[in-house]
Design an enzyme around this catalytic site. Sequence first.
Site, mmCIF file in Angstrom:
data_model
loop_
_atom_site.group_PDB
_atom_site.id
_atom_site.type_symbol
_atom_site.label_atom_id
_atom_site.label_comp_id
_atom_site.label_asym_id
_atom_site.label_seq_id
_atom_site.Cartn_x
_atom_site.Cartn_y
_atom_site.Cartn_z
ATOM 1 N N GLU A 113 -24.518 1.658 136.956
ATOM 2 C CA GLU A 113 -25.934 2.106 136.609
ATOM 3 C C GLU A 113 -26.718 2.121 137.844
ATOM 4 O O GLU A 113 -26.959 1.322 138.449
ATOM 5 C CB GLU A 113 -26.557 1.154 135.606
ATOM 6 C CG GLU A 113 -27.931 1.533 135.105
ATOM 7 C CD GLU A 113 -28.527 0.607 134.171
ATOM 8 O OE1 GLU A 113 -28.178 -0.430 134.319
ATOM 9 O OE2 GLU A 113 -29.652 0.985 133.853
ATOM 10 N N ALA A 124 -35.899 -2.397 136.466
ATOM 11 C CA ALA A 124 -35.623 -3.790 137.237
ATOM 12 C C ALA A 124 -34.703 -3.445 138.269
ATOM 13 O O ALA A 124 -33.850 -4.383 138.587
ATOM 14 C CB ALA A 124 -35.349 -4.805 136.296
ATOM 15 N N GLN A 125 -34.368 -2.212 138.623
ATOM 16 C CA GLN A 125 -33.452 -1.885 139.721
ATOM 17 C C GLN A 125 -34.088 -2.176 141.060
ATOM 18 O O GLN A 125 -35.193 -1.892 141.223
ATOM 19 C CB GLN A 125 -33.031 -0.501 139.589
ATOM 20 C CG GLN A 125 -32.355 -0.095 138.091
ATOM 21 C CD GLN A 125 -30.898 -0.164 138.282
ATOM 22 O OE1 GLN A 125 -29.943 -0.342 139.464
ATOM 23 N NE2 GLN A 125 -30.168 -0.581 137.241
ATOM 24 N N HIS A 176 -32.892 6.149 134.036
ATOM 25 C CA HIS A 176 -34.017 5.873 135.159
ATOM 26 C C HIS A 176 -34.425 7.222 135.699
ATOM 27 O O HIS A 176 -34.223 7.552 136.805
ATOM 28 C CB HIS A 176 -33.191 4.873 136.057
ATOM 29 C CG HIS A 176 -33.023 3.624 135.776
ATOM 30 N ND1 HIS A 176 -33.989 2.652 135.617
ATOM 31 C CD2 HIS A 176 -31.989 3.065 135.044
ATOM 32 C CE1 HIS A 176 -33.557 1.296 135.132
ATOM 33 N NE2 HIS A 176 -32.275 1.824 134.597
ATOM 34 N N ASP A 228 -32.559 -4.992 120.303
ATOM 35 C CA ASP A 228 -33.318 -6.439 120.265
ATOM 36 C C ASP A 228 -34.765 -6.456 119.781
ATOM 37 O O ASP A 228 -35.381 -7.906 119.730
ATOM 38 C CB ASP A 228 -33.207 -7.187 121.758
ATOM 39 C CG ASP A 228 -34.109 -6.215 122.655
ATOM 40 O OD1 ASP A 228 -34.495 -5.225 122.361
ATOM 41 O OD2 ASP A 228 -34.005 -6.869 123.967
ATOM 42 N N ILE A 230 -37.203 -5.673 121.165
ATOM 43 C CA ILE A 230 -38.115 -5.962 122.466
ATOM 44 C C ILE A 230 -38.001 -4.766 123.381
ATOM 45 O O ILE A 230 -39.204 -3.903 123.699
ATOM 46 C CB ILE A 230 -37.426 -7.323 123.325
ATOM 47 C CG1 ILE A 230 -37.702 -8.482 122.718
ATOM 48 C CG2 ILE A 230 -38.259 -7.262 124.596
ATOM 49 C CD1 ILE A 230 -36.679 -9.536 123.016
ATOM 50 N N ASP A 254 -27.165 -4.309 127.382
ATOM 51 C CA ASP A 254 -27.754 -4.186 128.655
ATOM 52 C C ASP A 254 -27.965 -5.962 129.088
ATOM 53 O O ASP A 254 -28.986 -6.111 129.806
ATOM 54 C CB ASP A 254 -29.065 -3.466 128.644
ATOM 55 C CG ASP A 254 -29.745 -3.138 129.833
ATOM 56 O OD1 ASP A 254 -28.962 -3.441 130.912
ATOM 57 O OD2 ASP A 254 -30.794 -2.765 130.070
HETATM 58 FE FE FE Z 1 -31.331 0.067 133.530
#
Ligand code: FE
Length: 362
Positions: A113, A124-125, A176, A228, A230, A254
């Site tokens: 990823e 969050a990368q 992304h 989830d 969320i 994930d």
């Molecule tokens: Fe991701």
Amino acid sequence: MKIENVLIVDPLIGEFTGDIITEGKTICDIIPHDCNYERIVMPGFADVHTHAFEKIDTMNASKEDFEKWSKKNFEHGVTSLIPTTVSASKEDILKVIENIKFCGTPIEGLHLEGPFINPEKKGAQNPDYIRNPSVDEIVEITPDFVRLITMAPERPNFYEALKYLQKKNIKVSIGHSGAGYDMMEKAYLNGADRITHFPNALNQLHHRDISGTGSAMLLDFNVELICDGIHSSKEFIKLTYKIKGSDRIILITDSMEAAGLNDGKYSLGGLDVYVEKGVARLKSGNIAGSTLLFDKGVKNFYEFTGCSLKDLSKVSSYNALKDLNIENKGRIKIGYNANFVVLDKEINVQETIFEGKTVYKK
Ligand code: FE
């Protein structure tokens, strides 16, 4: 092994009662007959996008860690696992490949990823490692063990990279990305027909440019979903199911290293992550992976959508495996691998059978 008097759920044939007989690692007979049943048997689950589990992280796991992770995942019904990297230096990605490449099933390969994604949609990368693709680097970081790579089509050299990866039978998933409709359509028409953790880290649907989110719904993309409640609300999951149907949805976790553990401070790709009430976030507030366990995601999907068990078996294994051309797995059919998850009527995992052997029993 003989599994008697169960409800058998095959993703293509559907539901029927009967017995399954296995020999070695393979299903050798299926005997349909009327019976009362307490247990439901589906193909074992496949999680093709998972970063970490119980403090074991793809980025620094040893071969033994990967084996421990696979075993722990049997408790959640997962019999096919594809650990997933985050954006990192070439050296660090090569290190992961070194550690994982000799692991056998249930690890089916590696998902990269990043790092060739759009920094404006980084989620969050770690932005320090996000870069443009070059075919030279891609050749180095995609040995045969790599099955899947998440990339943004707006990056220069994307199509050159795509062509090379397609020749190698490595699936490109769009993620992304800030692509608008035209760019999404072009990528789709060129065979990049899959979307990573839809609709997270894509542009939102707008009526003048339906962008990544709308394109995924309009065109026949296969979409990963983190179920989830969320990353997407229950209603969004229902909407996706209504529009895409059961053939184009691939459930994933994930998950990051807090999956299976308590709230607290953790890390993802070198960034600090704070888990509160099961929700993982960076300091900035960006969601940072999930703490979802695969069986919980499957149960959520069943409850959120009210789908049939046949559809549930598609989204929990069959679609993911078919999309990656992984053969002889994901169906309950003579000649297929004897990988099963045994559920009660409330969709709780009771037993997991991997290559013809019970590997977990509640
Ligand atoms: Fe991701």
